[in-house]
Design a protein around this motif. Sequence first.
Motif, PDB file in Angstrom:
ATOM      1  N   ALA A 216       0.852  -1.196   0.000  1.00  0.00           N
ATOM      2  CA  ALA A 216       0.000   0.000   0.000  1.00  0.00           C
ATOM      3  C   ALA A 216       0.879   1.234   0.000  1.00  0.00           C
ATOM      4  O   ALA A 216       1.910   1.272   0.665  1.00  0.00           O
ATOM      5  CB  ALA A 216      -0.895   0.001   1.236  1.00  0.00           C
ATOM      6  N   SER A 217       0.451   2.246  -0.764  1.00  0.00           N
ATOM      7  CA  SER A 217       1.174   3.513  -0.785  1.00  0.00           C
ATOM      8  C   SER A 217       0.411   4.510   0.085  1.00  0.00           C
ATOM      9  O   SER A 217      -0.753   4.798  -0.179  1.00  0.00           O
ATOM     10  CB  SER A 217       1.290   4.021  -2.222  1.00  0.00           C
ATOM     11  N   LEU A 218       1.076   5.018   1.126  1.00  0.00           N
ATOM     12  CA  LEU A 218       0.413   5.887   2.105  1.00  0.00           C
ATOM     13  C   LEU A 218       0.695   7.367   1.840  1.00  0.00           C
ATOM     14  O   LEU A 218       1.720   7.714   1.256  1.00  0.00           O
ATOM     15  CB  LEU A 218       0.892   5.560   3.523  1.00  0.00           C
ATOM     16  N   GLY A 243       8.654   4.760   3.311  1.00  0.00           N
ATOM     17  CA  GLY A 243       7.564   4.504   2.367  1.00  0.00           C
ATOM     18  C   GLY A 243       7.795   5.387   1.166  1.00  0.00           C
ATOM     19  O   GLY A 243       8.945   5.740   0.915  1.00  0.00           O
ATOM     20  N   PRO A 244       6.771   5.801   0.410  1.00  0.00           N
ATOM     21  CA  PRO A 244       5.362   5.666   0.773  1.00  0.00           C
ATOM     22  C   PRO A 244       4.803   4.259   0.602  1.00  0.00           C
ATOM     23  O   PRO A 244       3.729   3.966   1.084  1.00  0.00           O
ATOM     24  CB  PRO A 244       4.651   6.646  -0.173  1.00  0.00           C
ATOM     25  N   VAL A 245       5.546   3.358  -0.118  1.00  0.00           N
ATOM     26  CA  VAL A 245       5.029   2.007  -0.334  1.00  0.00           C
ATOM     27  C   VAL A 245       5.475   1.130   0.835  1.00  0.00           C
ATOM     28  O   VAL A 245       6.679   1.034   1.129  1.00  0.00           O
ATOM     29  CB  VAL A 245       5.550   1.423  -1.671  1.00  0.00           C
ATOM     30  N   PHE A 246       4.498   0.509   1.503  1.00  0.00           N
ATOM     31  CA  PHE A 246       4.788  -0.362   2.636  1.00  0.00           C
ATOM     32  C   PHE A 246       4.246  -1.767   2.371  1.00  0.00           C
ATOM     33  O   PHE A 246       3.234  -1.936   1.686  1.00  0.00           O
ATOM     34  CB  PHE A 246       4.132   0.186   3.914  1.00  0.00           C
ATOM     35  N   THR A 247       4.932  -2.755   2.959  1.00  0.00           N
ATOM     36  CA  THR A 247       4.486  -4.151   2.828  1.00  0.00           C
ATOM     37  C   THR A 247       3.426  -4.455   3.888  1.00  0.00           C
ATOM     38  O   THR A 247       3.273  -3.707   4.858  1.00  0.00           O
ATOM     39  CB  THR A 247       5.663  -5.118   3.046  1.00  0.00           C
ATOM     40  N   LEU A 248       2.765  -5.601   3.731  1.00  0.00           N
ATOM     41  CA  LEU A 248       1.736  -6.014   4.694  1.00  0.00           C
ATOM     42  C   LEU A 248       2.335  -6.151   6.097  1.00  0.00           C
ATOM     43  O   LEU A 248       1.711  -5.748   7.085  1.00  0.00           O
ATOM     44  CB  LEU A 248       1.121  -7.350   4.233  1.00  0.00           C
ATOM     45  N   ALA A 249       3.543  -6.685   6.178  1.00  0.00           N
ATOM     46  CA  ALA A 249       4.181  -6.856   7.494  1.00  0.00           C
ATOM     47  C   ALA A 249       4.393  -5.499   8.168  1.00  0.00           C
ATOM     48  O   ALA A 249       4.145  -5.345   9.372  1.00  0.00           O
ATOM     49  CB  ALA A 249       5.514  -7.586   7.331  1.00  0.00           C
ATOM     50  N   GLN A 250       4.815  -4.491   7.407  1.00  0.00           N
ATOM     51  CA  GLN A 250       5.017  -3.148   7.980  1.00  0.00           C
ATOM     52  C   GLN A 250       3.670  -2.517   8.348  1.00  0.00           C
ATOM     53  O   GLN A 250       3.546  -1.882   9.398  1.00  0.00           O
ATOM     54  CB  GLN A 250       5.743  -2.249   6.972  1.00  0.00           C
ATOM     55  N   LEU A 251       2.667  -2.721   7.480  1.00  0.00           N
ATOM     56  CA  LEU A 251       1.347  -2.123   7.725  1.00  0.00           C
ATOM     57  C   LEU A 251       0.715  -2.702   8.988  1.00  0.00           C
ATOM     58  O   LEU A 251       0.036  -2.002   9.736  1.00  0.00           O
ATOM     59  CB  LEU A 251       0.431  -2.346   6.510  1.00  0.00           C
ATOM     60  N   ARG A 252       0.991  -3.990   9.235  1.00  0.00           N
ATOM     61  CA  ARG A 252       0.500  -4.642  10.453  1.00  0.00           C
ATOM     62  C   ARG A 252       1.027  -3.915  11.697  1.00  0.00           C
ATOM     63  O   ARG A 252       0.324  -3.763  12.676  1.00  0.00           O
ATOM     64  CB  ARG A 252       1.023  -6.086  10.474  1.00  0.00           C
ATOM     65  N   GLU A 253       2.267  -3.438  11.613  1.00  0.00           N
ATOM     66  CA  GLU A 253       2.881  -2.751  12.764  1.00  0.00           C
ATOM     67  C   GLU A 253       2.264  -1.373  13.013  1.00  0.00           C
ATOM     68  O   GLU A 253       2.511  -0.771  14.048  1.00  0.00           O
ATOM     69  CB  GLU A 253       4.385  -2.558  12.519  1.00  0.00           C
TER      70      GLU A 253
END
Length: 272
Positions: A216-218, A243-253
Amino acid sequence: MSAYATKLNTVRTTPIINVKDETETVKTYTLQDELCAKAKPGQFLMLWIPGIDEIPLSILNAGNGEVQVSVRAVGDATRHLHTMKTGDRLGVRGPFGTCFTETRGRALLVGGGTGTAPLLFLAKRLAAKAERLSFIVGAKTKNELVFLNELDALCTDESAISTTEDGSYGLQCLATDPIEKLVDSQKFSMIYTCGPEKMMRKIVDIAEKRKVALEASLERVMRCGIGLCGSCMIGKYRVCRDGPVFTLAQLREMKNELGISRLGFDGSRIEV
Ligand SMILES: Cc1cc2nc3c(=O)[nH]c(=O)nc-3n(C[C@H](O)[C@H](O)[C@H](O)COP(=O)(O)OP(=O)(O)OC[C@H]3O[C@@H](n4cnc5c(N)ncnc54)[C@H](O)[C@@H]3O)c2cc1C
Ligand code: FES
């Protein structure tokens, strides 16, 4: 010399080569810049609008010495930019930030509003290598839907799905509504998303539940764009640098903040 006085971080002034009206509120600008022309999908640039402000913008397209950005008029800087014409000069820094991982498998791209811009750039790159491309593009009304024709031309699925909240075009629902059915019927190797944060939060939750990889790009308030000022913090991350692009593992945090709250222009915490 400071580690931050790099070529990428030096403002280059450059003329507007072309302005294209996408919708009543969105215009696409083509600029000449050798460095930004080498940007990868997902990266952003800082655009200086002389006398007004400097703002972060996703890169819509890059190559052959040129870079494109699509801008929705929402406030001082973007409204002023909308009055500017071919030949007027702007300043650019960048490209900055992380980029999307380009999958060779089946990809689902979900964009909301101008968040569709970096996904269109990505789709152009994936078209040559991914097994299959599916899109969901959403907006509040038909007037806010962007890049439908371009995405339709790149889509290798039967059709790109468009959604509007008021039913003025495509399905009357949120962009997140068709996802579960689609994810259950096809084995996607990656979901990519960019758009309103509440939308992305729902998609993150779906991807996590269905165990599908996601990036996801935030968007956050950005000032320096290079990891110095802290105005773009989310959890332990700086959106401009990590970022702005983050992986699912980072987004979970970041789950305590993602789709819930962000830092405002004065540093106070506000609802997303
Ligand atoms: C990495 C990144 C990529 C972006 N890509 C694009 C793009 O491709 N196209 C595009 O049109 N816009 C994009 N934006 C948003 C764009 O930077 C803002 O719309 C712009 O800074 C607004 O400036 P302004 O002076 O016109 O409005 P302001 O007067 O500063 O703000 C007007 C309204 O927009 C809100 N706002 C401003 N900036 C942000 C932000 N970063 N996040 C959430 N709300 C905000 C304000 O709270 C206010 O309500 C991106 C932002 C980031 C961080
Ligand atoms: S914008 Fe300054 S740290 Fe990210």
